[in-house]
Design a protein around this motif. Structure first.
Motif, PDB file in Angstrom:
ATOM      1  N   SER A   1       0.845  -1.182   0.000  1.00 38.18           N
ATOM      2  CA  SER A   1       0.000   0.000   0.000  1.00 38.18           C
ATOM      3  C   SER A   1       0.886   1.239   0.000  1.00 38.18           C
ATOM      4  O   SER A   1       1.545   1.525   0.993  1.00 38.18           O
ATOM      5  CB  SER A   1      -0.893  -0.003   1.243  1.00 38.18           C
ATOM      6  N   PRO A   2       0.930   1.981  -1.099  1.00 40.34           N
ATOM      7  CA  PRO A   2       1.774   3.187  -1.139  1.00 40.34           C
ATOM      8  C   PRO A   2       1.435   4.193  -0.039  1.00 40.34           C
ATOM      9  O   PRO A   2       2.315   4.877   0.463  1.00 40.34           O
ATOM     10  CB  PRO A   2       1.482   3.772  -2.517  1.00 40.34           C
ATOM     11  N   ALA A   3       0.181   4.248   0.375  1.00 38.47           N
ATOM     12  CA  ALA A   3      -0.223   5.204   1.416  1.00 38.47           C
ATOM     13  C   ALA A   3       0.386   4.875   2.776  1.00 38.47           C
ATOM     14  O   ALA A   3       0.605   5.766   3.591  1.00 38.47           O
ATOM     15  CB  ALA A   3      -1.737   5.239   1.524  1.00 38.47           C
TER      16      ALA A   3
ATOM     17  N   PHE B   1      11.600   1.708   2.662  1.00 36.57           N
ATOM     18  CA  PHE B   1      11.603   1.216   1.290  1.00 36.57           C
ATOM     19  C   PHE B   1      12.957   1.442   0.624  1.00 36.57           C
ATOM     20  O   PHE B   1      13.393   0.631  -0.187  1.00 36.57           O
ATOM     21  CB  PHE B   1      10.470   1.864   0.496  1.00 36.57           C
ATOM     22  N   ILE B   2      13.635   2.509   0.970  1.00 34.78           N
ATOM     23  CA  ILE B   2      14.990   2.755   0.457  1.00 34.78           C
ATOM     24  C   ILE B   2      15.927   1.667   0.969  1.00 34.78           C
ATOM     25  O   ILE B   2      16.735   1.116   0.205  1.00 34.78           O
ATOM     26  CB  ILE B   2      15.478   4.163   0.850  1.00 34.78           C
TER      27      ILE B   2
ATOM     28  N   ASN C   1      -2.539   0.466 -13.854  1.00 34.73           N
ATOM     29  CA  ASN C   1      -2.364   0.882 -15.246  1.00 34.73           C
ATOM     30  C   ASN C   1      -0.922   0.912 -15.718  1.00 34.73           C
ATOM     31  O   ASN C   1      -0.662   1.351 -16.835  1.00 34.73           O
ATOM     32  CB  ASN C   1      -2.968   2.275 -15.444  1.00 34.73           C
ATOM     33  N   GLU C   2      -0.001   0.478 -14.890  1.00 33.89           N
ATOM     34  CA  GLU C   2       1.392   0.533 -15.313  1.00 33.89           C
ATOM     35  C   GLU C   2       2.223  -0.548 -14.649  1.00 33.89           C
ATOM     36  O   GLU C   2       1.888  -1.051 -13.592  1.00 33.89           O
ATOM     37  CB  GLU C   2       1.996   1.907 -15.037  1.00 33.89           C
ATOM     38  N   ALA C   3       3.311  -0.890 -15.318  1.00 38.60           N
ATOM     39  CA  ALA C   3       4.254  -1.877 -14.799  1.00 38.60           C
ATOM     40  C   ALA C   3       5.663  -1.393 -15.151  1.00 38.60           C
ATOM     41  O   ALA C   3       5.875  -0.819 -16.221  1.00 38.60           O
ATOM     42  CB  ALA C   3       3.997  -3.234 -15.422  1.00 38.60           C
ATOM     43  N   HIS C   4       6.596  -1.604 -14.225  1.00 37.46           N
ATOM     44  CA  HIS C   4       7.971  -1.149 -14.444  1.00 37.46           C
ATOM     45  C   HIS C   4       8.964  -2.139 -13.888  1.00 37.46           C
ATOM     46  O   HIS C   4       8.761  -2.673 -12.794  1.00 37.46           O
ATOM     47  CB  HIS C   4       8.231   0.189 -13.727  1.00 37.46           C
ATOM     48  N   LYS C   5      10.034  -2.341 -14.630  1.00 35.00           N
ATOM     49  CA  LYS C   5      11.203  -2.996 -14.067  1.00 35.00           C
ATOM     50  C   LYS C   5      12.045  -1.871 -13.485  1.00 35.00           C
ATOM     51  O   LYS C   5      12.315  -0.876 -14.155  1.00 35.00           O
ATOM     52  CB  LYS C   5      12.004  -3.758 -15.121  1.00 35.00           C
ATOM     53  N   VAL C   6      12.445  -2.017 -12.238  1.00 35.84           N
ATOM     54  CA  VAL C   6      13.162  -0.961 -11.538  1.00 35.84           C
ATOM     55  C   VAL C   6      14.667  -1.120 -11.798  1.00 35.84           C
ATOM     56  O   VAL C   6      15.242  -2.152 -11.488  1.00 35.84           O
ATOM     57  CB  VAL C   6      12.863  -1.011 -10.023  1.00 35.84           C
ATOM     58  N   HIS C   7      15.254  -0.087 -12.372  1.00 39.94           N
ATOM     59  CA  HIS C   7      16.697  -0.079 -12.626  1.00 39.94           C
ATOM     60  C   HIS C   7      17.445   0.779 -11.614  1.00 39.94           C
ATOM     61  O   HIS C   7      18.616   0.548 -11.353  1.00 39.94           O
ATOM     62  CB  HIS C   7      16.989   0.438 -14.038  1.00 39.94           C
ATOM     63  N   ARG C   8      16.754   1.800 -11.091  1.00 39.67           N
ATOM     64  CA  ARG C   8      17.370   2.738 -10.149  1.00 39.67           C
ATOM     65  C   ARG C   8      16.386   3.035  -9.015  1.00 39.67           C
ATOM     66  O   ARG C   8      15.174   2.927  -9.182  1.00 39.67           O
ATOM     67  CB  ARG C   8      17.725   4.042 -10.856  1.00 39.67           C
ATOM     68  N   LEU C   9      16.931   3.437  -7.903  1.00 38.87           N
ATOM     69  CA  LEU C   9      16.108   3.795  -6.745  1.00 38.87           C
ATOM     70  C   LEU C   9      15.115   4.891  -7.103  1.00 38.87           C
ATOM     71  O   LEU C   9      13.953   4.853  -6.687  1.00 38.87           O
ATOM     72  CB  LEU C   9      16.994   4.222  -5.578  1.00 38.87           C
ATOM     73  N   SER C  10      15.527   5.862  -7.893  1.00 41.70           N
ATOM     74  CA  SER C  10      14.638   6.974  -8.253  1.00 41.70           C
ATOM     75  C   SER C  10      13.395   6.478  -8.999  1.00 41.70           C
ATOM     76  O   SER C  10      12.308   7.028  -8.825  1.00 41.70           O
ATOM     77  CB  SER C  10      15.384   8.007  -9.089  1.00 41.70           C
ATOM     78  N   GLU C  11      13.518   5.431  -9.789  1.00 43.48           N
ATOM     79  CA  GLU C  11      12.359   4.877 -10.491  1.00 43.48           C
ATOM     80  C   GLU C  11      11.370   4.250  -9.504  1.00 43.48           C
ATOM     81  O   GLU C  11      10.161   4.436  -9.635  1.00 43.48           O
ATOM     82  CB  GLU C  11      12.804   3.803 -11.491  1.00 43.48           C
ATOM     83  N   LEU C  12      11.894   3.542  -8.538  1.00 42.09           N
ATOM     84  CA  LEU C  12      11.034   2.931  -7.526  1.00 42.09           C
ATOM     85  C   LEU C  12      10.317   4.004  -6.714  1.00 42.09           C
ATOM     86  O   LEU C  12       9.112   3.938  -6.498  1.00 42.09           O
ATOM     87  CB  LEU C  12      11.853   2.023  -6.610  1.00 42.09           C
ATOM     88  N   LEU C  13      11.061   5.006  -6.281  1.00 40.75           N
ATOM     89  CA  LEU C  13      10.458   6.072  -5.480  1.00 40.75           C
ATOM     90  C   LEU C  13       9.422   6.859  -6.271  1.00 40.75           C
ATOM     91  O   LEU C  13       8.367   7.212  -5.739  1.00 40.75           O
ATOM     92  CB  LEU C  13      11.534   6.990  -4.924  1.00 40.75           C
ATOM     93  N   SER C  14       9.692   7.120  -7.531  1.00 42.91           N
ATOM     94  CA  SER C  14       8.715   7.831  -8.369  1.00 42.91           C
ATOM     95  C   SER C  14       7.434   7.031  -8.503  1.00 42.91           C
ATOM     96  O   SER C  14       6.336   7.582  -8.391  1.00 42.91           O
ATOM     97  CB  SER C  14       9.289   8.080  -9.768  1.00 42.91           C
ATOM     98  N   PHE C  15       7.571   5.743  -8.724  1.00 42.06           N
ATOM     99  CA  PHE C  15       6.390   4.898  -8.842  1.00 42.06           C
ATOM    100  C   PHE C  15       5.572   4.952  -7.556  1.00 42.06           C
ATOM    101  O   PHE C  15       4.366   5.136  -7.588  1.00 42.06           O
ATOM    102  CB  PHE C  15       6.786   3.450  -9.148  1.00 42.06           C
ATOM    103  N   VAL C  16       6.234   4.807  -6.437  1.00 47.79           N
ATOM    104  CA  VAL C  16       5.552   4.778  -5.144  1.00 47.79           C
ATOM    105  C   VAL C  16       4.920   6.129  -4.818  1.00 47.79           C
ATOM    106  O   VAL C  16       3.764   6.211  -4.406  1.00 47.79           O
ATOM    107  CB  VAL C  16       6.522   4.347  -4.033  1.00 47.79           C
TER     108      VAL C  16
END
Length: 88
Positions: free
Chosen positions: A10-12, A19-20, A39-54
């Motif tokens: 749960s992102p909330a 999470f870091i 509506n979206e799926a991502h393979k996480v390559h960098r921490l910034s991608e994970l944090l943006s998604f969350v």
């Protein structure tokens, strides 16, 4: 042999510092991390991608999939450090 686990989160309810730490833990094992929302799926390559998604996910629940070695250790880590956020 590759192992895979998945958890809902749960992102909330998420605390970014935990999470870091989780991201760093997975990277130590060289595990692949994938995140899925409605509506979206991502393979996480960098921490910034994970944090943006969350941070920008408006879904009540998302799915995280972890692939690689050390899966049992990662399950233990999640149980100890992220049990309030992630569920199997």
């Amino acid at each position: 042999m590759r192992n895979v686990i998945s958890f809902k989160f749960s992102p909330a309810k998420l605390r970014l510092n935990k999470f870091i730490d989780f991201y760093s833990y997975c990277k130590q094992w060289e595990q692949n991390i994938y995140v899925y929302g409605k509506n979206e799926a991502h393979k996480v390559h960098r921490l910034s991608e994970l944090l943006s998604f969350v941070l920008f996910s408006h879904d009540e629940e998302c799915l995280i999939v972890i692939e690689g070695s050390g899966i049992n250790e990662t399950k233990d880590y999640i149980s100890k450090h992220l049990s309030e956020v992630l569920s199997a």
